[in-house]
Motif scaffolding. Structure first.
Motif, PDB file in Angstrom:
ATOM      1  N   LYS A   1      -6.199 -16.702  -0.973  1.00 13.07           N
ATOM      2  CA  LYS A   1      -6.459 -16.082  -2.266  1.00 13.07           C
ATOM      3  C   LYS A   1      -5.266 -15.224  -2.682  1.00 13.07           C
ATOM      4  CE  LYS A   1     -10.832 -17.444  -2.607  1.00 13.07           C
ATOM      5  NZ  LYS A   1     -11.340 -18.323  -3.686  1.00 13.07           N
ATOM      6  N   THR A   2      -5.212 -14.938  -3.979  1.00 13.00           N
ATOM      7  CA  THR A   2      -4.143 -14.096  -4.512  1.00 13.00           C
ATOM      8  C   THR A   2      -4.458 -12.629  -4.277  1.00 13.00           C
ATOM      9  OG1 THR A   2      -3.658 -15.715  -6.235  1.00 13.00           O
ATOM     10  CG2 THR A   2      -2.832 -13.478  -6.580  1.00 13.00           C
ATOM     11  N   ALA A   3      -3.446 -11.894  -3.820  1.00 16.84           N
ATOM     12  CA  ALA A   3      -3.562 -10.448  -3.633  1.00 16.84           C
ATOM     13  C   ALA A   3      -2.531  -9.770  -4.530  1.00 16.84           C
ATOM     14  CB  ALA A   3      -3.320 -10.069  -2.175  1.00 16.84           C
ATOM     15  N   PHE A   4      -2.873  -8.575  -5.003  1.00 18.59           N
ATOM     16  CA  PHE A   4      -2.013  -7.854  -5.942  1.00 18.59           C
ATOM     17  C   PHE A   4      -1.457  -6.590  -5.297  1.00 18.59           C
ATOM     18  CE2 PHE A   4      -4.826 -10.464  -8.431  1.00 18.59           C
ATOM     19  CZ  PHE A   4      -3.989 -10.991  -9.404  1.00 18.59           C
ATOM     20  N   LEU A   5      -0.217  -6.290  -5.639  1.00 16.64           N
ATOM     21  CA  LEU A   5       0.455  -5.136  -5.063  1.00 16.64           C
ATOM     22  C   LEU A   5      -0.164  -3.844  -5.580  1.00 16.64           C
ATOM     23  CD1 LEU A   5       2.862  -4.262  -3.256  1.00 16.64           C
ATOM     24  CD2 LEU A   5       4.239  -4.137  -5.341  1.00 16.64           C
ATOM     25  N   LYS A   6      -0.553  -2.962  -4.669  1.00 17.12           N
ATOM     26  CA  LYS A   6      -1.125  -1.668  -5.014  1.00 17.12           C
ATOM     27  C   LYS A   6      -0.374  -0.572  -4.262  1.00 17.12           C
ATOM     28  CE  LYS A   6      -4.458  -3.638  -7.363  1.00 17.12           C
ATOM     29  NZ  LYS A   6      -4.547  -3.539  -8.831  1.00 17.12           N
ATOM     30  N   LYS A   7      -0.235   0.550  -4.906  1.00 22.44           N
ATOM     31  CA  LYS A   7       0.443   1.692  -4.295  1.00 22.44           C
ATOM     32  C   LYS A   7      -0.542   2.841  -4.140  1.00 22.44           C
ATOM     33  CE  LYS A   7       4.328   4.904  -4.926  1.00 22.44           C
ATOM     34  NZ  LYS A   7       3.503   6.112  -4.766  1.00 22.44           N
ATOM     35  N   SER A   8      -0.579   3.396  -2.963  1.00 20.10           N
ATOM     36  CA  SER A   8      -1.439   4.553  -2.729  1.00 20.10           C
ATOM     37  C   SER A   8      -0.867   5.771  -3.428  1.00 20.10           C
ATOM     38  CB  SER A   8      -1.544   4.829  -1.221  1.00 20.10           C
ATOM     39  OG  SER A   8      -2.160   6.081  -0.985  1.00 20.10           O
ATOM     40  N   ASP A   9      -1.749   6.567  -4.065  1.00 19.87           N
ATOM     41  CA  ASP A   9      -1.315   7.839  -4.624  1.00 19.87           C
ATOM     42  C   ASP A   9      -1.670   8.981  -3.679  1.00 19.87           C
ATOM     43  OD1 ASP A   9      -4.048   7.916  -4.869  1.00 19.87           O
ATOM     44  OD2 ASP A   9      -4.082   8.126  -7.048  1.00 19.87           O
ATOM     45  N   ASN A  10      -2.037   8.617  -2.457  1.00 18.21           N
ATOM     46  CA  ASN A  10      -2.476   9.592  -1.462  1.00 18.21           C
ATOM     47  C   ASN A  10      -1.566   9.623  -0.241  1.00 18.21           C
ATOM     48  OD1 ASN A  10      -4.373  11.423  -0.227  1.00 18.21           O
ATOM     49  ND2 ASN A  10      -5.206   9.716   0.934  1.00 18.21           N
ATOM     50  N   GLN A  11      -0.991   8.464   0.100  1.00 14.08           N
ATOM     51  CA  GLN A  11      -0.056   8.337   1.211  1.00 14.08           C
ATOM     52  C   GLN A  11       1.117   7.473   0.741  1.00 14.08           C
ATOM     53  OE1 GLN A  11      -1.984   8.062   5.367  1.00 14.08           O
ATOM     54  NE2 GLN A  11      -3.436   6.936   4.087  1.00 14.08           N
ATOM     55  N   PRO A  12       2.285   7.632   1.365  1.00 10.51           N
ATOM     56  CA  PRO A  12       3.473   6.906   0.892  1.00 10.51           C
ATOM     57  C   PRO A  12       3.541   5.465   1.378  1.00 10.51           C
ATOM     58  CG  PRO A  12       4.084   8.306   2.733  1.00 10.51           C
ATOM     59  CD  PRO A  12       2.630   8.596   2.439  1.00 10.51           C
ATOM     60  N   PHE A  13       2.711   4.595   0.794  1.00 13.18           N
ATOM     61  CA  PHE A  13       2.772   3.188   1.158  1.00 13.18           C
ATOM     62  C   PHE A  13       2.253   2.329   0.006  1.00 13.18           C
ATOM     63  CE2 PHE A  13      -1.649   4.087   2.365  1.00 13.18           C
ATOM     64  CZ  PHE A  13      -2.312   2.964   1.902  1.00 13.18           C
ATOM     65  N   SER A  14       2.589   1.043   0.088  1.00 18.66           N
ATOM     66  CA  SER A  14       2.018   0.044  -0.808  1.00 18.66           C
ATOM     67  C   SER A  14       1.613  -1.157   0.030  1.00 18.66           C
ATOM     68  CB  SER A  14       3.028  -0.371  -1.888  1.00 18.66           C
ATOM     69  OG  SER A  14       4.179  -0.959  -1.302  1.00 18.66           O
TER      70      SER A  14
END
Length: 204
Positions: free
Chosen positions: A73-86
């Motif tokens: 399946k397709t996954a979309f890039l997300k960035k955490s606004d709580n910890q420094p990661f995507s």
């Protein structure tokens, strides 16, 4: 969520974790538009150069299995606004902050199925973390087993409580050490899907 879920979410790990429970609104829920961004700042590609030089596409396909059935399946890039990661998140899941230093990726149709993500310090004492993890899991079941999951450079522990399955995986990457805790069920085994998403995690 069940009582053991709330309990395990609130146990304090000395020197690594902060206390407190709660879930904030997911601000990364909407699917992104097509294009590419600099890793670490999806909202402004030009500012990404200040973080690192890696370019991450807005989406990618992930392969995984659910209860033994292979899927892609397709996954979309997300960035955490709580910890420094995507990381890349499959469409049926959401990324949300849980509390400072902890994020969760949860199944939208059943939020009792989720994965907690905790970034650890680069100088983490793995022996101490492993002892804490095992002590925590033993409060649920005395029988701790190795999870049947495919991951490298890490250690995994797993217990069962009725139909619930609790899996803790320590990814011992030198630059981005991570502790994952998965809460799934025997008849709803999303562990491989969670791990597929976790493998795309990048710090920064």
């Amino acid at each position: 969520m069940t009582s053991w879920t709330r309990y395990i979410g609130c146990v304090t790990f000395a020197a690594f974790l902060l206390t407190g429970c709660g879930t904030t609104t997911d601000e990364n829920a909407d699917e992104p538009q097509e294009g590419s961004v600099k890793e670490g700042n999806e909202g402004n590609a030009s500012q990404g150069d200040n973080l690192n030089n890696k370019v991450r596409l807005m989406e990618q396909n992930l392969q995984y299995s659910i209860n033994g059935e292979a899927k892609e399946k397709t996954a979309f890039l997300k960035k955490s606004d709580n910890q420094p990661f995507s990381l890349y998140v499959l469409q049926q899941f959401r990324l949300s902050a849980e509390e400072p230093g902890k994020d969760i990726v949860f199944l939208t149709e059943d939020d009792s199925i989720y994965m907690r993500i905790e970034l650890l310090k680069t100088d983490v004492n793995w022996d101490e973390v492993e002892k804490n993890v095992q002590s925590q899991l033993k409060s649920i079941s005395e029988t701790i087993r190795d999870p049947s999951l495919d991951f490298e450079s890490g250690t995994g522990f797993e217990v069962e409580s009725g139909d619930d399955v609790i899996t803790s995986i320590l990814l011992k990457d030198e630059k981005a050490p991570v502790r994952l805790t998965m809460f799934t069920k025997k008849d709803r085994d999303y562990r491989d899907a969670f791990l597929a998403m976790a493998k795309t995690l990048m710090k920064g």
